[in-house]
Design a protein around this motif. Structure first.
Motif, short mmCIF file in Angstrom:
data_model
loop_
_atom_site.label_atom_id
_atom_site.label_comp_id
_atom_site.label_asym_id
_atom_site.label_seq_id
_atom_site.Cartn_x
_atom_site.Cartn_y
_atom_site.Cartn_z
N VAL A 174 42.60 46.68 30.67
CA VAL A 174 42.28 45.61 31.62
C VAL A 174 42.90 44.29 31.16
O VAL A 174 43.39 43.51 31.98
CB VAL A 174 40.75 45.48 31.80
N SER B 223 46.56 44.11 32.22
CA SER B 223 46.88 44.48 33.59
C SER B 223 46.91 43.25 34.49
O SER B 223 46.69 42.13 34.04
CB SER B 223 45.84 45.48 34.11
N VAL B 224 47.15 43.48 35.76
CA VAL B 224 47.14 42.38 36.73
C VAL B 224 45.72 41.88 36.98
O VAL B 224 45.54 40.83 37.59
CB VAL B 224 47.80 42.81 38.06
N LEU B 225 44.72 42.61 36.52
CA LEU B 225 43.33 42.18 36.70
C LEU B 225 42.89 41.14 35.67
O LEU B 225 41.81 40.58 35.79
CB LEU B 225 42.40 43.39 36.60
N ALA B 226 43.71 40.90 34.66
CA ALA B 226 43.33 39.99 33.59
C ALA B 226 42.97 38.57 34.08
O ALA B 226 41.97 38.02 33.65
CB ALA B 226 44.41 39.94 32.52
N ALA C 220 41.75 37.72 36.96
CA ALA C 220 40.50 37.81 37.69
C ALA C 220 39.31 37.93 36.73
O ALA C 220 38.27 37.31 36.91
CB ALA C 220 40.52 38.99 38.65
N VAL C 221 39.49 38.73 35.69
CA VAL C 221 38.43 38.89 34.70
C VAL C 221 38.22 37.59 33.95
O VAL C 221 37.09 37.19 33.65
CB VAL C 221 38.77 40.06 33.74
N THR D 224 38.67 34.54 35.04
CA THR D 224 37.93 33.57 35.86
C THR D 224 36.44 33.94 35.98
O THR D 224 35.60 33.07 36.05
CB THR D 224 38.53 33.45 37.27
#
Length: 51
Positions: A37, A40-43, A45-46, A48
């Motif tokens: 995670v 990834s591109v979710l980093a 979002a996590v 924030t």
């Protein structure tokens, strides 16, 4: 007293494993999932959500 972050995380992890005694596959799964995670591109979002 200045304690490096990596050392504090290591101490908490070792104590948590000794006290809670989770299965090793669960520990490995959580470590791998966190690593994936974070890279990834979710980093963003996590990040924030954690701020």
């Amino acid at each position: 007293m200045d304690v490096p972050l990596w050392f504090a995380v290591l101490v908490v992890a070792v104590l948590g494993i000794q006290l809670a005694r989770p299965p090793w596959w669960l520990v490995a799964l959580l470590l791998l999932g966190g690593y994936l995670v974070a890279n990834s591109v979710l980093a963003p979002a996590v990040a924030t959500l954690l701020e």
